[in-house]
Motif scaffolding. Structure first.
Motif, PDB file in Angstrom:
ATOM      1  N   ARG A 157       0.652  -1.315  -0.153  1.00  0.00           N
ATOM      2  CA  ARG A 157      -0.062   0.131   0.154  1.00  0.00           C
ATOM      3  C   ARG A 157       0.811   1.229  -0.121  1.00  0.00           C
ATOM      4  N   GLY A 158       1.905   1.193   0.921  1.00  0.00           N
ATOM      5  CA  GLY A 158       2.664   2.341   0.774  1.00  0.00           C
ATOM      6  C   GLY A 158       3.725   2.825  -0.450  1.00  0.00           C
TER       7      GLY A 158
ATOM      8  N   ALA B  29       8.875  10.883  -1.954  1.00  0.00           N
ATOM      9  CA  ALA B  29       9.080   9.504  -2.485  1.00  0.00           C
ATOM     10  C   ALA B  29      10.298   8.836  -1.734  1.00  0.00           C
ATOM     11  N   LEU B  30      11.369   9.575  -1.711  1.00  0.00           N
ATOM     12  CA  LEU B  30      12.686   8.926  -1.140  1.00  0.00           C
ATOM     13  C   LEU B  30      12.619   8.774   0.554  1.00  0.00           C
ATOM     14  N   ALA B  31      11.869   9.531   1.060  1.00  0.00           N
ATOM     15  CA  ALA B  31      11.496   9.379   2.671  1.00  0.00           C
ATOM     16  C   ALA B  31      10.587   8.020   2.754  1.00  0.00           C
ATOM     17  N   ALA B  32       9.721   8.119   2.008  1.00  0.00           N
ATOM     18  CA  ALA B  32       8.577   6.916   2.242  1.00  0.00           C
ATOM     19  C   ALA B  32       9.340   5.612   1.962  1.00  0.00           C
ATOM     20  N   SER B  33      10.021   5.646   0.763  1.00  0.00           N
ATOM     21  CA  SER B  33      10.574   4.413   0.193  1.00  0.00           C
ATOM     22  C   SER B  33      11.771   3.804   1.276  1.00  0.00           C
TER      23      SER B  33
ATOM     24  N   PHE C 268       5.739   8.794  10.772  1.00  0.00           N
ATOM     25  CA  PHE C 268       6.442   9.476   9.632  1.00  0.00           C
ATOM     26  C   PHE C 268       5.902   9.195   8.403  1.00  0.00           C
ATOM     27  N   LEU C 269       5.769   7.683   8.204  1.00  0.00           N
ATOM     28  CA  LEU C 269       5.337   7.157   6.836  1.00  0.00           C
ATOM     29  C   LEU C 269       3.835   7.616   6.643  1.00  0.00           C
TER      30      LEU C 269
END
Length: 387
Positions: free
Chosen positions: A294-295, A308-312, A359-360
């Motif tokens: 889902r993320g 994009a970079l932080a969530a990944s 955070f996510l």
């Protein structure tokens, strides 16, 4: 709870209609599973409050409730607040992680904890999510600001953290941080030449750890050539899954928790397998898969590089940690002392994963263009947006 209207402009109202409720539900379900397994992993011979095992169970339930509240609270932050929170938390816990090398408490051969009145804390657990967000900002900022040394700053920051973790030593966290950083670099457009160099470097580091770090060498050899006496934990955990079968022996009926000292932490998945069976274990795997997939689906639609970079990075770290714990319990990889997020025992681990997933959730919330512009207009980590 009353149904919130889409016209509700309060903090809670805006949060409810923007947060990924599927991911939130899956995470709350993990907290619930952690609560059930906190009970299941406690031997039921004596549940008096004077029994230390009962106190451990109660502490874990408190940790889970606090971690859930921390996750929801953190998920209400906007993007600028996420960056500021990561900056503050990162500075504090980087200093505390370094402090463990001087005055840390040694447990199981690792100097990773700081003793406080009534409890101990593992600062590196809180440092990891902050480091991921800070790394994403540095990499994204170098794209926005010509001449900004974001890549070199990210390399230096992660190199410092890896050096401290190796000195503790914490080989598992070192590998997890390095792997997550590599994922972020790769998604940022790392040249294939350097990708190859990094892969070779990972292989060389693994071989060096096998050759020169005694407990790593021992665990790999026991994985390749298990014996009943020396690979006791791995064999006992694996037998628990066999004893549980398809449907399990029933709540409280498992025996592995009586024989494994790490049953409520590193091998809590084996407790689930014995008491609740293969079906529930597959359900746990499915919940983790739903969160990660889902993320990733949200990240694929993201136009902002920082997000994009932080969530990944947060997803990679979360997914890898869960995989390592479950795979080692099943003897698919050498045993490694790594917790199962929201399910294994540990105050620092549960609270840190609450911050991590908060955070996510904050990063993957739906945002209108106006909200993005307001968040990035000024201050720490301002970004340009064209969408």
């Amino acid at each position: 709870m009353p149904v919130l209207s889409r016209a509700d402009t309060s903090i809670v109202g805006r949060w409810w209609w923007s947060v990924d409720r599927v991911m939130l539900t899956a995470l709350i379900l993990l907290v619930g599973i952690g609560y059930v397994l906190a009970l299941a992993a406690t031997p039921a011979t004596n549940l008096a409050l004077s029994d230390p095992r009962t106190l451990v169970m109660i502490k874990q339930i408190v940790y889970l409730a606090t971690g859930a509240v921390l996750m929801v609270g953190t998920s209400m932050l906007d993007l600028k607040q996420v960056k500021l929170a990561a900056l503050g938390i990162g500075i504090v816990f980087l200093l505390l992680t370094g402090f463990t090398l001087v005055h840390g408490v040694t447990i199981d051969g690792g100097r990773r904890w700081i003793s406080l009145p009534g409890f101990t804390i593992q600062p590196s657990e809180f440092l990891k999510p902050a480091l991921i967000v800070a790394t994403a900002w540095l990499l994204a900022e170098r794209r926005r600001t010509p001449g900004f040394p974001g890549l070199f700053a990210a390399l230096g920051l992660n190199g410092l953290v890896l050096l401290i973790l190796l000195r503790q030593p914490d080989v598992g966290s070192t590998a997890l941080v390095a792997s997550t950083f590599f994922v972020q670099l790769f998604l940022d457009g790392l040249d294939l030449f350097w990708v190859g160099i990094a892969v070779i470097g990972f292989g060389a580091a693994g071989f060096a750890a096998f050759e020169f770090i005694a407990h790593v060498h021992m665990r790999v050899m026991l994985f390749l050539h298990p014996t009943k006496d020396k690979a006791y934990q791995a064999i006992t955990a694996l037998s628990a899954f066999g004893n549980g079968g398809l449907w399990g022996r029933g709540p409280g009926e498992g025996q592995v928790k009586h024989y494994l000292p790490d049953a409520r932490a590193d091998f809590v998945f084996a407790v689930a397998g014995e008491e609740f069976g293969l079906i529930v274990c597959l359900g746990i795997v499915l919940v983790f898969a739903v969160i990660v997939l889902r993320g990733l689906a949200r990240v694929l639609r993201e136009t902002d590089l920082f997000v994009a970079l932080a969530a990944s990075g947060l997803l990679a770290s979360f997914g890898l940690q869960a995989f390592i714990n479950m795979a080692s319990s099943l003897s698919l990889i050498p045993t490694k002392g790594m917790t199962l997020p929201f399910i294994s025992y540990g105050g620092s681990a549960v609270l840190a994963v609450g911050l991590h997933m908060g955070f996510l959730l904050a990063l993957t919330r739906k945002r209108h263009h106006a909200e993005r512009s307001a968040e990035f207009g000024t201050g720490f980590g301002a970004q340009d947006h064209t969408s």
